[in-house]
Scaffold this active site. Structure first.
Site: not given
Length: 184
Positions: A143, A148
Site C-alpha cells: 500500500k 509513493y
C-alpha cells in the site's frame, strides 16, 4: 524549517498538519514507541533506538533552525497522531536531497494522514529548492509503495534480504526517490 498549519477533514475525523514544536517532544517520544510496536513496516522494534523527550526537543529545535530539515506533526483533538521528517545534511555534494520518514498511530490509519504528511513534505521540498526526496519501504508494505508511486516516487534500487521480521524470514527494502519536476 516551518510550514503554515493546514486543517483536513476526512469522514468524521478532523486533523491539523503543522510544524512540530518543542512542546510536542514528550508526545512524539511516546507515540513513536507505540508506532514501532504496531507494525513491522518500520526499521525498529518497540523500544529500540528510543528517543526521550529531551532528545526530541533537540531534534525539533535543529529541524526548525535548519533550512533543509522539516519536522511535521499531525494533531487530532489536541493529541499527536503521527509525524513525518525530512532530514538533509550540510555536505555540498548531497545538500540537494533529503530523506523522508513517517509514522502514524494505527488508530488513525485510513484517514490520509500519512499521505497528507508526505504531500506537505513534497510541497515544502519543492519550495525549498530540494531536488530529491528519498525513502525506504519494506517490500511487504505494498500500500505504501503504491502511494509513493502515485506521488511521483520511483524505485531506485532494492536491498536484498535487508530486514528479518517476526516470522524469521528476511525481506527486501525498496529504495525510492522523487525528483523535483524539471530537475535533470
Amino acid at each position: 524549517m516551518k510550514i503554515k498549519p493546514k486543517e483536513y477533514k476526512v469522514r468524521h475525523l478532523s486533523y491539523i498538519l503543522r510544524s512540530a514544536e518543542e512542546a510536542d517532544a514528550k508526545s512524539i517520544s511516546e507515540i513513536r514507541l507505540l508506532i514501532d510496536g504496531e507494525t513491522e513496516n518500520l526499521d525498529r522494534e518497540k523500544g529500540e533506538a528510543y528517543i526521550d523527550e529531551q532528545g526530541f526537543k533537540e531534534i525539533i529545535r535543529r529541524d526548525t533552525e535548519t533550512i533543509n530539515h522539516l519536522f511535521l506533526a499531525a494533531e487530532v483533538d489536541g493529541r499527536i497522531a503521527g509525524f513525518a521528517r525530512c532530514e538533509g545534511n550540510h555536505l555540498r555534494r548531497t545538500a540537494h536531497k533529503v530523506e523522508f520518514g513517517v509514522g502514524v498511530l494505527k488508530d488513525f490509519w485510513g484517514y490520509g494522514i500519512g499521505k497528507n504528511l508526505l504531500k506537505e513534505a513534497i510541497s515544502w521540498a519543492d519550495s525549498a529548492n530540494i531536488k530529491k526526496i528519498t525513502l525506504s519501504v519494506l517490500e511487504t508494505n505494498e500500500k505504501a509503495v503504491q502511494l509513493y508511486k502515485s506521488l511521483g516516487f520511483e524505485v531506485e534500487g532494492t536491498l536484498k534480504k535487508d530486514k528479518q521480521l517476526s516470522d524469521g524470514k528476511y525481506y527486501d527494502t525498496i529504495l525510492m526517490a522523487r525528483f523535483t519536476p524539471g530537475f535533470n
